[in-house]
Design an enzyme around this catalytic site. Structure first.
Site, PDB file in Angstrom:
ATOM      1  N   LYS A 176       0.878  -1.160  -0.007  1.00 16.64           N
ATOM      2  CA  LYS A 176      -0.006   0.043  -0.004  1.00 16.64           C
ATOM      3  C   LYS A 176       0.763   1.223   0.124  1.00 16.64           C
ATOM      4  CE  LYS A 176      -1.724  -1.348   3.679  1.00 16.64           C
ATOM      5  NZ  LYS A 176      -2.587  -1.627   4.865  1.00 16.64           N
ATOM      6  N   THR A 209      -7.368   9.947   8.606  1.00 13.07           N
ATOM      7  CA  THR A 209      -7.150   8.749   8.015  1.00 13.07           C
ATOM      8  C   THR A 209      -7.137   7.604   8.903  1.00 13.07           C
ATOM      9  OG1 THR A 209      -4.891   9.266   8.092  1.00 13.07           O
ATOM     10  CG2 THR A 209      -6.038   9.997   6.172  1.00 13.07           C
ATOM     11  N   GLY A 211      -7.256   4.213  10.643  1.00 17.52           N
ATOM     12  CA  GLY A 211      -7.904   3.129  10.512  1.00 17.52           C
ATOM     13  C   GLY A 211      -8.190   2.830   8.905  1.00 17.52           C
ATOM     14  N   GLY A 213      -5.901   1.332   6.926  1.00 19.05           N
ATOM     15  CA  GLY A 213      -5.394  -0.249   6.558  1.00 19.05           C
ATOM     16  C   GLY A 213      -6.228  -1.227   7.120  1.00 19.05           C
ATOM     17  N   CYS A 214      -6.823  -1.037   8.230  1.00 19.62           N
ATOM     18  CA  CYS A 214      -7.721  -1.867   8.859  1.00 19.62           C
ATOM     19  C   CYS A 214      -9.029  -2.167   7.966  1.00 19.62           C
ATOM     20  CB  CYS A 214      -8.169  -1.647  10.415  1.00 19.62           C
ATOM     21  SG  CYS A 214      -6.868  -1.552  11.408  1.00 19.62           S
TER      22      CYS A 214
END
Length: 270
Positions: A176, A209, A211, A213-214
């Site tokens: 990512k 921003t 959270g 990735g989760c």
């Protein structure tokens, strides 16, 4: 197995509601997927940061997974913060026991700002025991650096790191680019051992921003539970995160979370 799509999240609790188990379950619900959970650690956390972390015992983590799988089952499982080597070993054993083939591993090791969150023993266990069982692993830039041993500043370096991480045994690697700079910011790299792809969406200008990735890994899991193939699951997940960033929540005095319930806000305002 229930006819209702079911996804299991194995992750930590965020008391501020922005990431971890809370973000995962909201994401599952958005996709009309029933979410089950096994909590690995409890954090005292808000938009300003984490002030305390307490691990759940490995036996209790195993018991939660056993309880879910022995009765309800799961189409897909995803992992988030696993905190230490003992918990990672336990989760790997449970993945083997219940033959969880559709496993999304979000290797929560380093924050978006570059701060290491787990110790070196835990990183080694994640690399050796869990990542080889993953259908897809979704490291951010800094996590990909740790797993590959490479410095990442360009798209070509993202590709090289993805190739190194793929050698650990995961089916697909998605590096990512949310913390990349300049033209590569927000560009993700997909590598399945043969093919490269880049995923790009519009850049959303927001400081809220927390959270992301989760939410991305949970959305991948949810789309897999709905029967979509992996590439489409990733594409749909990235689009979901991008829209959720457009409706990020400006709460607290720090970094707010992405807006998981944006369809309800749109409906209310229409």
């Amino acid at each position: 197995m229930s006819k209702i799509p079911i996804a299991l999240t194995i992750a930590g609790s965020d008391s501020g509601g922005g990431a971890g188990i809370q973000a995962d379950l909201r994401t599952f619900a958005f996709h009309c997927v029933h979410g089950t959970s096994a909590i690995t650690c409890v954090t005292a956390q808000n938009t300003l940061g984490v002030t305390r972390v307490e691990a759940i015992s490995p036996a209790a983590v195993a018991a939660q997974i056993e309880a879910v799988m022995s009765d309800i089952g799961a189409n897909v499982a995803k992992t988030g913060m696993l905190l230490n080597r003992e918990i990672i070993e336990t989760v790997a054993e449970q993945v083997e026991k219940w033959q969880l083939k559709q496993l999304v591993v979000d290797p929560v090791m380093v924050s978006r700002t570059g701060a290491q969150l787990i110790d070196d023993d835990a990183i080694a266990s994640l690399r050796d025991r869990l990542i080889p069982k993953a259908l897809i692993v979704t490291p951010n830039r800094y996590e990909a650096q740790l797993l590959s041993g490479l410095e990442i500043n360009t798209l070509e370096e993202m590709k090289a790191a993805a190739q190194m991480v793929h050698k650990l045994g995961a089916g697909v690697v998605l590096v990512k680019g949310g913390s990349m700079m300049g033209e590569w910011r927000g560009v993700d790299v997909w590598f399945d051992g043969k093919h490269w792809e880049t995923l790009t969406t519009e850049t959303v200008d927001t400081s809220n921003t927390h959270g992301t990735g989760c939410t991305l890994s949970a959305a991948i899991a949810a789309n897999l539970a709905l029967g979509k193939d992996l590439w489409n699951a990733v594409e749909q997940a990235k689009n979901y995160v991008t829209t959720a960033l457009k409706y990020a929540l400006d709460i607290g005095r720090g970094t707010g979370p992405v807006g998981h319930f944006f369809p309800l806000r749109l409906e209310k305002n229409s």
